[in-house]
Design a protein around this motif. Structure first.
Motif, PDB file in Angstrom:
ATOM      1  N   GLY A 227      49.550  48.641  36.637  1.00 35.53           N
ATOM      2  CA  GLY A 227      48.572  49.548  36.030  1.00 35.53           C
ATOM      3  C   GLY A 227      48.752  49.622  34.520  1.00 35.53           C
ATOM      4  O   GLY A 227      47.777  49.571  33.766  1.00 35.53           O
ATOM      5  N   GLY A 228      50.001  49.709  34.093  1.00 38.69           N
ATOM      6  CA  GLY A 228      50.283  49.788  32.657  1.00 38.69           C
ATOM      7  C   GLY A 228      49.864  48.517  31.941  1.00 38.69           C
ATOM      8  O   GLY A 228      49.305  48.572  30.836  1.00 38.69           O
TER       9      GLY A 228
ATOM     10  N   ALA B  14      40.942  46.168  39.156  1.00 39.84           N
ATOM     11  CA  ALA B  14      40.888  45.973  37.711  1.00 39.84           C
ATOM     12  C   ALA B  14      39.894  44.873  37.351  1.00 39.84           C
ATOM     13  O   ALA B  14      39.836  44.440  36.201  1.00 39.84           O
ATOM     14  N   GLY B  15      39.126  44.397  38.329  1.00 41.42           N
ATOM     15  CA  GLY B  15      38.101  43.399  38.047  1.00 41.42           C
ATOM     16  C   GLY B  15      38.576  41.959  38.193  1.00 41.42           C
ATOM     17  O   GLY B  15      37.865  41.041  37.806  1.00 41.42           O
TER      18      GLY B  15
ATOM     19  N   ALA C  83      53.187  50.693  38.882  1.00 37.22           N
ATOM     20  CA  ALA C  83      53.000  51.289  37.557  1.00 37.22           C
ATOM     21  C   ALA C  83      53.000  50.211  36.468  1.00 37.22           C
ATOM     22  O   ALA C  83      52.271  50.319  35.477  1.00 37.22           O
TER      23      ALA C  83
ATOM     24  N   VAL D 209      47.455  46.413  32.889  1.00 34.94           N
ATOM     25  CA  VAL D 209      45.983  46.398  32.849  1.00 34.94           C
ATOM     26  C   VAL D 209      45.490  47.266  31.688  1.00 34.94           C
ATOM     27  O   VAL D 209      44.573  46.888  30.952  1.00 34.94           O
ATOM     28  N   ASP D 210      46.129  48.407  31.483  1.00 24.94           N
ATOM     29  CA  ASP D 210      45.723  49.302  30.398  1.00 24.94           C
ATOM     30  C   ASP D 210      46.066  48.732  29.014  1.00 24.94           C
ATOM     31  O   ASP D 210      45.315  48.934  28.056  1.00 24.94           O
TER      32      ASP D 210
ATOM     33  N   ALA E 175      43.438  46.231  28.302  1.00 23.61           N
ATOM     34  CA  ALA E 175      42.170  46.913  28.017  1.00 23.61           C
ATOM     35  C   ALA E 175      42.181  47.503  26.615  1.00 23.61           C
ATOM     36  O   ALA E 175      41.179  47.438  25.900  1.00 23.61           O
ATOM     37  N   LYS E 176      43.310  48.047  26.219  1.00 23.65           N
ATOM     38  CA  LYS E 176      43.418  48.654  24.883  1.00 23.65           C
ATOM     39  C   LYS E 176      43.112  47.609  23.802  1.00 23.65           C
ATOM     40  O   LYS E 176      42.366  47.879  22.860  1.00 23.65           O
TER      41      LYS E 176
END
Lengths: 568, 293
Positions: A275-276, A370-371, A272, A278-279, A282-283
């Motif tokens: 994932g968090g 996530a690339g 998590a 990465v987000d 991205a934001k």
């Protein structure tokens, strides 16, 4: 305001502040200028230059960084002169009789050093050279001589390669800096161990670490601070996945800076946090930057810039800028730049950071989704040479070639070519470890590989002597002992029997194929096209099957024979 | 919207989506429109509208759907390495598009639900799936259904976590809502895991009295409750109950739900029937059996 002057040909930066005086002499040399085999030489020199200070009433220290080394003190104006004169005198006349003793102190210091979250990153980004060296053991301590340190001092600790800074209006009376002449040294060019970015690697670690190389700029400092706020909010306050969530900005010495971000995690929340994170990235990359964050970051930075002693506090950083040829803007200039930073500027830095990013993910996870592409953990090819199978694991083979060594494990190969070797660690028990400039290493454990004496001698003769580090004897328990592989010994006769068996089958099939072809040929298709035998499809099917069988069994036999050769 | 999609009329598609406020309807529309538009067209649309959440969600759905089609209804070791690689490539691309969509529009529910499906297919972990689920408004049935699948042992979860989650979804939902069907969905996931190795054990599982009781209570709390009104997603929910009762060989109970679908206008959704093969054939077979034909 920082005023610039000169003391004995050394650029000098002055800016007064309240309280005790601070001063320092900074040289443009650090770990990034060393090699893996001379690693620690700057630190060793720093210790030798300071040892004579002994106990005193003022606080002094030295610090070896990536591209600069500081000698600094805090005390009164009267303390500055003896301290700095003493450092210069010691550099000119190194107390080399203390060499071994200081090496011992440095090893103790290294053993007690705390490893930071970001320390894992440089070798993956830069390899075992240049900016990657900061994370490596100071291996040079095992081989450096008095001549080595004298030469290092004469090359790097020169008046042209130094900057003096004092938190005062004026240079204390009687200060002389007796340094040899030399040249101002450019910062090392960055190397790369990453074929592409963004990249990731995984390690046993609870949390994620991200680092990125971005152009030095005020928006980039704002980006790092905004990133930290976003991480704190998303990973700690909202998700409750992390306790620590922070980000920092550090100029590298050239036109670029490193942004490092770190968030810890509970073991069952590692996925998590990844994932968090990465987000979060991205934001910012898509430009959804909270105006409140930007304002708050700006306010805090402005407050720091408006502090009365601001210029004096940043003297060490200004000295580094002066030595690396980077601009030293005034507080007013920085304030103006800060006020001009827009959401779009921060978004642009976020995009740059993502593109150059390197991510450490916890073991068992990856970041391909996530690339991020995996950072290399093995070499692209093995060297050509004789192969020796490990006594412990039949999948593992050591390849001894003329140009280097490879350790092959299944389809992966770790290769170090002698020409690209950063260091050779040599233990008295005969073990050797070669570390390549790309950070990939190959260890030769004579107990694990059935290497004949002449092969060992050949390896020894090929090793680059200038990279050889003689390591202290290992604890006997640390020397691997081969547990013989039960099935590995009878394997060879078995393989031979199989080759013979398959060859016999292939031969029988071959004879049958010829017979079958003979039957068809005697029917004389050219003159008797109506012969019954020629209209019987089963005859052709049989011929096809026999031909296929012959070829298949021959190929199979050849394959096994080759494997047998290879495993020798 | 179907017509707009068939005519490759992007402004028409956008206008159609503009009128949809309900998450379940939006998701259904993404599936229908995403299935009608070809991938090349969606790639072009996203390239021309890089910040469009709709274009991103549709292309990602398409990539993801194509990916799931590569592995079909198989799972585990029966899927070859090459097919898994193709599946992962598609899902990775879909996920990266969705990361951008949700970064721009954190309230885009259909993108988050799709991210639950990519997280499951790419094995991104249970805590990560829960993090994504938390981004979606509560009581969103399609999200709860996706999360149930994620929590199944088939995707590295556990029976306990899955059934606990389903029971919570049901108890937290108001009487007459469709969320109770999550309980049936969880039992179907459980059935599916057992069914792979042992068909009789799978049927025996659903025939257990306590499982039957849970299914009936959930149905009475949701679709069979007097407060029930057809809301978007109810067709799939009714199908889920019908399939669970039918596989448990409780045809009378199954018939209730099949009947509701018939009365509602002879309705059926692909889900969950596509679990068992061609959805239309499977649906008709089960309905005929329930109606005693």
């Amino acid at each position: 305001m920082i005023r610039e002057t000169e003391v004995d040909g050394v650029r000098t930066l002055l800016s007064p502040k309240s309280g005790p005086l601070a001063a320092g002499l900074t040289f443009r040399v650090g770990r990034a200028d060393e090699t893996l085999a001379t690693g620690g030489i700057t630190h060793l020199l720093e210790h030798l230059a300071l040892h004579h200070r002994g106990l005193s009433d003022y606080h002094y220290n030295g610090a070896t960084g990536s591209v600069v080394t500081h000698f600094h003190l805090q005390g009164s104006a009267d303390d500055v002169v003896p301290y700095l004169t003493g450092v210069c005198d010691a550099l000119a006349n190194l107390p080399v009789d203390r060499l071994e003793l200081e090496k011992g102190i440095l090893r103790t210091e290294a053993a007690g050093r705390k490893v930071g979250a970001g320390d894992a990153m440089p070798p993956w980004r830069y390899g075992a050279q240049g900016y990657g060296l900061v994370s490596y053991e100071e291996l040079g301590l095992h081989r450096l001589t008095a001549d080595d340190v004298r030469e290092w001092a004469a090359t790097w600790f020169t008046r042209q390669n130094a900057v003096l800074w004092i938190t005062s209006d004026e240079v204390p009376a009687g200060l002389r800096l007796n340094l040899p002449d030399g040249t101002l040294r450019p910062v090392p060019r960055p190397t790369s161990a990453l074929p592409s970015t963004p990249a990731y690697f995984s390690e046993r670690f609870n949390g994620v670490v991200f680092d990125a190389v971005v152009r030095r700029s005020t928006p980039a400092t704002v980006f790092a601070a905004v990133l930290e706020r976003e991480m704190f909010r998303s990973l700690r306050q909202e998700g409750g996945y992390s306790y620590v969530a922070d980000a920092s900005y550090h100029p590298r010495g050239d036109e670029f800076a490193t942004v490092t971000a770190f968030a810890d995690a509970l073991p069952d929340k590692n996925d998590a946090v990844l994932g968090g994170f990465v987000d979060v990235l991205a934001k910012l990359r898509v430009g959804r930057i909270e105006q409140a964050d930007l304002d708050s970051v700006r306010t805090r930075a402005e407050e720091a810039l408006r502090q009365a002693d601001h210029d004096a506090i940043r003297l060490p950083a200004a000295a580094m800028n002066a030595l690396t040829g980077q601009p030293n803007p005034t507080a007013e200039q920085t304030l103006d730049e800060l006020r001009a930073v827009s959401v779009d500027d921060v978004r642009a830095v976020a995009a740059e950071a993502t593109a150059t990013g390197l991510l450490l993910v916890p073991a068992g996870l990856h970041a391909k989704w996530a690339g991020f592409s995996p950072a290399p953990t093995s070499s692209t090819a093995a060297v050509a040479g004789l192969r020796y199978q490990s006594r412990q694991d039949e999948e593992v083979k050591l390849v001894v070639g003329d140009e280097g060594l490879s350790l092959v494990d299944g389809s992966n190969a770790g290769t170090v070519r002698y020409a690209d070797c950063a260091v050779v660690k040599a233990w008295p028990d005969g073990a050797r470890e070669l570390v390549g400039l790309d950070g990939i290493s190959v260890r030769v454990e004579p107990t694990l590989f059935p290497l004949p004496a002449e092969q060992l001698a050949r390896i020894e003769a090929n090793l680059p002597l200038d990279k050889l580090v003689r390591m202290p004897a290992r604890d006997p328990g640390a020397i691997p002992r081969a547990t013989p592989l039960a099935p590995s010994l009878p394997q060879r006769p078995q393989a031979t029997a199989r080759v013979v068996f398959l060859t016999v089958i292939a031969s029988i099939m071959g004879v049958l194929t010829l017979l079958c072809a003979g039957v068809l040929a005697t029917a004389d298709p050219a003159n008797n096209p109506d012969d019954e035998g020629l209209h019987d499809p089963s005859m052709f099917l049989l011929l096809g099957l026999l031909l296929f069988g012959t070829v298949a069994f021959s190929v199979w036999a050849r394959k096994i024979a080759r494997e047998r050769e290879g495993s020798r | 919207m179907r017509e707009a999609a068939q005519a490759r009329d992007w402004p028409g598609v956008e206008a159609g989506f503009g009128g949809l406020t309900d998450a379940a309807t939006q998701l259904k529309a993404v599936k229908v429109v995403g299935g009608l538009l070809d991938r090349g067209f969606l790639e072009e649309i996203l390239a021309a509208n890089p910040v469009s959440a709709l274009a991103g969600t549709l292309l990602a759905w398409r990539l993801s759907d194509d990916g799931w089609k590569i592995i079909g209804r198989e799972w585990g070791r029966s899927v070859t390495h090459t097919r898994f690689a193709g599946f992962h490539d598609n899902l990775n691309r879909a996920e990266q598009i969705l990361v951008d969509v949700t970064a721009r529009e954190p309230g885009c529910t259909s993108a988050w639900i799709e991210r639950l499906n990519t997280a499951r297919g790419l094995n991104l972990g249970q805590a990560e799936a829960r993090r994504r689920y938390a981004k979606i408004e509560p009581q969103c049935y399609p999200a709860q259904h996706a999360m149930t699948r994620q929590l199944s042992p088939k995707w590295n979860g556990s029976y306990e976590a899955m059934h606990t989650f389903a029971a919570r979804c049901a108890t937290a939902s108001p009487p007459g809502s469709i969320n109770g069907a999550v309980v049936a969905a969880a039992h179907l996931e459980h059935w599916q895991v057992l069914h792979r190795d042992n068909r009789t054990a799978a049927t025996a599982y659903l025939k257990q009295p306590d499982v039957g009781q849970e299914l009936r209570s959930a149905a009475e709390h949701s679709l069979l409750n007097p407060a029930f009104r057809p809301v978007p997603g109810w067709v799939a929910a009714a199908g889920t109950f019908a399939m669970a009762f039918s596989l448990a060989e409780d045809y009378a109970a199954a018939a209730h739900h099949f009947n509701a679908l018939l009365v509602g206008g002879n309705l059926a959704d692909e889900a969950p029937w596509n679990y068992l093969g061609d959805p239309a054939t499977v649906f008709v077979d089960h309905r005929d059996r329930a109606f005693g034909r």
